[in-house]
Design a protein around this motif. Structure first.
Motif, PDB file in Angstrom:
ATOM      1  N   LEU A 173      -3.175 -19.542  -8.720  1.00  0.00           N
ATOM      2  CA  LEU A 173      -2.808 -18.176  -8.394  1.00  0.00           C
ATOM      3  C   LEU A 173      -2.653 -18.001  -6.898  1.00  0.00           C
ATOM      4  N   ARG A 174      -3.481 -18.696  -6.118  1.00  0.00           N
ATOM      5  CA  ARG A 174      -3.431 -18.593  -4.668  1.00  0.00           C
ATOM      6  C   ARG A 174      -2.102 -19.075  -4.123  1.00  0.00           C
ATOM      7  N   GLU A 175      -1.574 -20.160  -4.692  1.00  0.00           N
ATOM      8  CA  GLU A 175      -0.315 -20.707  -4.210  1.00  0.00           C
ATOM      9  C   GLU A 175       0.895 -19.912  -4.702  1.00  0.00           C
ATOM     10  N   ARG A 176       0.751 -19.171  -5.793  1.00  0.00           N
ATOM     11  CA  ARG A 176       1.872 -18.362  -6.262  1.00  0.00           C
ATOM     12  C   ARG A 176       2.170 -17.228  -5.281  1.00  0.00           C
ATOM     13  N   ALA A 177       1.135 -16.726  -4.664  1.00  0.00           N
ATOM     14  CA  ALA A 177       1.288 -15.668  -3.652  1.00  0.00           C
ATOM     15  C   ALA A 177       0.480 -16.091  -2.428  1.00  0.00           C
ATOM     16  N   PRO A 178       0.987 -17.074  -1.661  1.00  0.00           N
ATOM     17  CA  PRO A 178       0.192 -17.663  -0.573  1.00  0.00           C
ATOM     18  C   PRO A 178      -0.179 -16.673   0.524  1.00  0.00           C
ATOM     19  N   TYR A 179       0.552 -15.577   0.654  1.00  0.00           N
ATOM     20  CA  TYR A 179       0.249 -14.567   1.671  1.00  0.00           C
ATOM     21  C   TYR A 179      -0.167 -13.236   1.046  1.00  0.00           C
ATOM     22  N   GLY A 180      -0.456 -13.279  -0.244  1.00  0.00           N
ATOM     23  CA  GLY A 180      -0.917 -12.085  -0.920  1.00  0.00           C
ATOM     24  C   GLY A 180       0.207 -11.179  -1.388  1.00  0.00           C
ATOM     25  N   VAL A 181      -0.193 -10.098  -2.046  1.00  0.00           N
ATOM     26  CA  VAL A 181       0.729  -9.074  -2.536  1.00  0.00           C
ATOM     27  C   VAL A 181       0.617  -7.864  -1.603  1.00  0.00           C
ATOM     28  N   TRP A 182       1.772  -7.339  -1.177  1.00  0.00           N
ATOM     29  CA  TRP A 182       1.816  -6.226  -0.233  1.00  0.00           C
ATOM     30  C   TRP A 182       2.422  -5.011  -0.925  1.00  0.00           C
ATOM     31  N   GLY A 183       1.616  -3.970  -1.119  1.00  0.00           N
ATOM     32  CA  GLY A 183       2.086  -2.774  -1.796  1.00  0.00           C
ATOM     33  C   GLY A 183       2.842  -1.843  -0.871  1.00  0.00           C
ATOM     34  N   ALA A 184       3.825  -1.146  -1.435  1.00  0.00           N
ATOM     35  CA  ALA A 184       4.656  -0.228  -0.644  1.00  0.00           C
ATOM     36  C   ALA A 184       3.927   1.076  -0.374  1.00  0.00           C
ATOM     37  N   ARG A 185       4.185   1.624   0.818  1.00  0.00           N
ATOM     38  CA  ARG A 185       3.666   2.935   1.201  1.00  0.00           C
ATOM     39  C   ARG A 185       4.778   3.976   1.218  1.00  0.00           C
ATOM     40  N   ARG A 186       5.932   3.599   1.708  1.00  0.00           N
ATOM     41  CA  ARG A 186       7.109   4.476   1.721  1.00  0.00           C
ATOM     42  C   ARG A 186       8.356   3.626   1.546  1.00  0.00           C
ATOM     43  N   VAL A 187       9.435   4.282   1.145  1.00  0.00           N
ATOM     44  CA  VAL A 187      10.730   3.622   1.033  1.00  0.00           C
ATOM     45  C   VAL A 187      11.781   4.513   1.683  1.00  0.00           C
ATOM     46  N   TYR A 188      12.752   3.907   2.356  1.00  0.00           N
ATOM     47  CA  TYR A 188      13.804   4.628   3.067  1.00  0.00           C
ATOM     48  C   TYR A 188      15.165   4.114   2.598  1.00  0.00           C
ATOM     49  N   LYS A 189      16.082   5.045   2.327  1.00  0.00           N
ATOM     50  CA  LYS A 189      17.445   4.689   1.931  1.00  0.00           C
ATOM     51  C   LYS A 189      18.431   5.632   2.605  1.00  0.00           C
ATOM     52  N   PRO A 190      19.690   5.223   2.769  1.00  0.00           N
ATOM     53  CA  PRO A 190      20.694   6.158   3.293  1.00  0.00           C
ATOM     54  C   PRO A 190      20.867   7.339   2.341  1.00  0.00           C
ATOM     55  N   ARG A 191      21.044   8.530   2.881  1.00  0.00           N
ATOM     56  CA  ARG A 191      21.234   9.714   2.059  1.00  0.00           C
ATOM     57  C   ARG A 191      22.459   9.573   1.163  1.00  0.00           C
ATOM     58  N   SER A 192      23.461   8.830   1.606  1.00  0.00           N
ATOM     59  CA  SER A 192      24.697   8.695   0.841  1.00  0.00           C
ATOM     60  C   SER A 192      24.537   7.824  -0.399  1.00  0.00           C
ATOM     61  N   PHE A 193      23.431   7.081  -0.529  1.00  0.00           N
ATOM     62  CA  PHE A 193      23.196   6.330  -1.760  1.00  0.00           C
ATOM     63  C   PHE A 193      22.508   7.257  -2.754  1.00  0.00           C
ATOM     64  N   THR A 194      23.235   7.650  -3.812  1.00  0.00           N
ATOM     65  CA  THR A 194      22.704   8.621  -4.764  1.00  0.00           C
ATOM     66  C   THR A 194      22.030   7.975  -5.959  1.00  0.00           C
TER      67      THR A 194
END
Length: 450
Positions: A173-194
Motif C-alpha cells: 500500500l505504501r508503494e501504491r501511493a508513495p507520497y500519500g493521498v492529498w485531498g482537495a480544499r478548493r477547485v477553480y475553473k474558468p467561468r466559461s466552462f459550464t
C-alpha cells in the motif's frame, strides 16, 4: 536517464465530438473570470479513497455524442510510421520506468480520484504546477465539474483526491501511493466552462486548478516538486504526454507516456473563445488520461493538459490538449494563487544609429512562448532584416520563442537612423493582465551618438 527519455504520460479521456463546429462569437472581457467551488474537507477525501476504491475507479464519463475509442486490437490506432515513443504500443504509449519517484516528471504526475455529479467513482490525471501557494494541481475542468445525465444540473465533483506517482501494481500500500493521498480544499475553473454543453469539452476553457490541503504542515509542491507553467496559445512543439489511461486495454494502474509533435487545432469553438489548442496524431486518446500534462521535451515545461481527441474511425486516433493560455490558465491561476507573480515581463532598450537591442526579463513563476517585442524607431529610420523579426520602415516586431523564469533574453535589429544629436527609440514587450506592473513593459531610450 535523460530528461527527454523520462517525460511520461497520464490517462487520457477521449472526447471526440462529432457535431459540426460552432462559430466563435464576441471577444471575451479584458480579464476573464473564474469560479471557485465551496470549501471542501481534504481529510474526508483522503479517508474515502482507500486503496480498494482507488483500484475500482472508472474513467470519467464522456458526453453522449462522444465516440468511445475502440480497443487496441480492433484497428491500428496510430500508424507505425507515426509512433515516436520508443517501445510504444499501437496507441503510441509506453510504460514509464519504475519507481515513479526517480524523476520529477513521474513524481509530479498523478492520478486524480473523485465522485462525479452522479456519485460514481471516477478518475482522471493531473500534474503539480509551480505556484506561490505550492498546493496546486492542473487538470481538465470536465474532471471536476459536470452534470448527471441529460438535462442535469451542473455541480462540482466531490471527494476529490490526488495521488502523485500513483502505482496501482505495487505490492505494498505504501508503494501504491508513495507520497500519500492529498485531498482537495478548493477547485477553480474558468467561468466559461459550464459543464452542460458537450462543446465545453473541446474548448480552451476545459482546464482547472485543484488546491489540495497540507499534510502535516507539508505542501504538495515541497514534497514532489512541480512543473513550471508555459504561457502559450498552442502551436508546434515536441512534447511528452503523461498520464494514467484506464479504458480498455488499459486499467489505470500504470503511468504511461507518449512522445508527440503538435500542431495548431481549432476544434469546436464556443462563444467568446480566443486562442487555440494543441493536437497530435502520434498519440491516441483514452479515458482516464484527461487532465494529464503535456510537457516540452527539452525543458519539461507544462505546456498544456490533455482534454479531448478522437477515436480510430478515420484510420487512427488523435489527442488534443488545452494550452496554458490567457483565458484558461490565466483566469484560474489569478483566482487560485493571488499572491503568485506569473507573467511579469519587463524590457530595457539600448542601441546606436546602426543597431538597437531589447533585453527582456521574466520575473514571474511562469515561462512564456512566442513573446512579441516591438521597436519603434525615430522618423526617417529603417530597420534591417533580423531572424525572427518582421516589419518595415521604422517599426519592427521580433518574436521570442521562449523565455523562462529568472531569465533575460536579448534581441537585436540592425537599423539605419538619420543624423541627429541623440535620437530616441521605444521598445515594448507583450504581456497579459497577470503582469503586476505593466509600466516596465515599455522603455523609451536614447541612442548612443555616432
Amino acid at each position: 536517464m535523460s530528461r527527454r527519455s523520462t517525460l511520461v504520460a497520464l490517462v487520457t479521456v477521449s472526447t471526440a465530438l462529432v457535431a459540426p463546429p460552432v462559430e466563435a462569437a464576441a471577444a471575451p472581457p479584458p480579464v476573464p473570470g473564474a469560479e471557485v467551488s465551496p470549501v471542501m474537507d481534504p481529510q474526508r477525501a483522503i479517508d474515502y479513497w482507500t486503496a480498494r476504491k482507488q483500484s475500482r475507479a472508472d474513467a470519467v464519463d464522456l458526453p453522449e455524442n462522444v465516440v468511445i475509442p475502440r480497443s487496441a486490437g480492433s484497428r491500428v490506432s496510430v500508424p507505425r510510421n507515426e509512433r515516436l515513443t520508443p517501445g510504444s504500443d499501437a496507441n503510441g504509449y509506453a510504460r514509464v520506468r519504475k519507481p515513479y519517484r526517480r524523476t520529477l516528471e513521474s513524481r509530479a504526475t498523478g492520478r486524480l480520484f473523485f465522485l462525479d455529479a452522479a456519485g460514481h467513482r471516477r478518475s482522471c490525471s493531473g500534474a503539480v504546477v509551480r505556484s506561490a501557494r505550492r498546493l496546486l494541481v492542473a487538470t481538465a475542468s470536465h474532471c471536476v465539474y459536470g452534470v448527471a445525465g441529460r438535462g442535469g444540473r451542473a455541480t462540482w465533483s466531490e471527494h476529490i483526491a490526488f495521488v502523485p506517482a500513483y502505482d496501482g501494481k505495487a505490492a505494498s500500500l505504501r508503494e501504491r501511493a508513495p507520497y500519500g493521498v492529498w485531498g482537495a480544499r478548493r477547485v477553480y475553473k474558468p467561468r466559461s466552462f459550464t459543464g452542460v454543453s458537450p462543446y465545453d469539452w473541446d474548448s480552451i476553457y476545459d482546464l482547472a486548478l485543484v488546491e489540495v490541503g497540507r499534510r502535516g504542515g507539508a505542501t504538495l509542491q515541497g514534497t514532489v516538486g512541480g512543473f513550471t507553467p508555459l504561457r502559450n496559445e498552442g502551436g508546434r512543439h515536441t512534447v511528452a504526454s503523461l498520464g494514467y489511461p484506464s479504458d480498455a486495454p488499459y486499467d489505470g494502474t500504470r503511468q504511461l507516456w507518449c512522445l508527440a509533435r503538435t500542431r495548431p487545432w481549432a476544434g469546436h469553438a464556443v462563444r467568446g473563445e480566443t486562442g487555440g489548442r494543441l493536437r497530435t496524431d502520434n498519440c491516441h486518446l483514452y479515458g482516464g488520461n484527461s487532465g494529464g500534462p503535456w510537457l516540452t521535451r527539452d525543458d519539461g515545461l507544462l505546456i498544456g493538459v490533455l482534454t479531448s481527441g478522437a477515436n480510430d474511425e478515420a484510420g487512427h486516433g488523435y489527442a488534443v490538449a488545452n494550452p496554458l493560455g490567457r483565458d484558461s490558465f490565466g483566469a484560474v491561476v489569478r483566482r487560485a494563487d493571488p499572491a503568485g507573480v506569473y507573467d511579469a515581463l519587463s524590457v530595457e532598450g539600448s542601441g546606436t544609429a546602426r543597431e538597437v537591442t531589447a533585453t527582456v526579463t521574466m520575473r514571474g513563476l511562469m515561462a512564456a512562448a512566442q513573446v512579441p517585442v516591438t521597436f519603434t524607431l525615430p522618423p526617417g529610420s529603417r530597420a534591417g532584416d533580423a531572424p525572427g523579426c518582421e516589419g518595415e520602415g521604422r517599426r519592427v516586431t521580433c518574436t521570442l520563442a521562449l523565455i523562462r523564469p529568472g531569465e533575460s533574453v536579448r534581441v537585436s535589429v540592425p537599423v539605419r537612423i538619420p543624423r541627429d544629436d541623440r535620437p530616441s527609440a521605444t521598445v515594448t514587450v507583450g504581456s497579459t493582465f497577470l503582469d503586476p506592473d505593466p509600466r516596465d513593459n515599455r522603455d523609451t531610450f536614447r541612442l548612443a551618438s555616432r
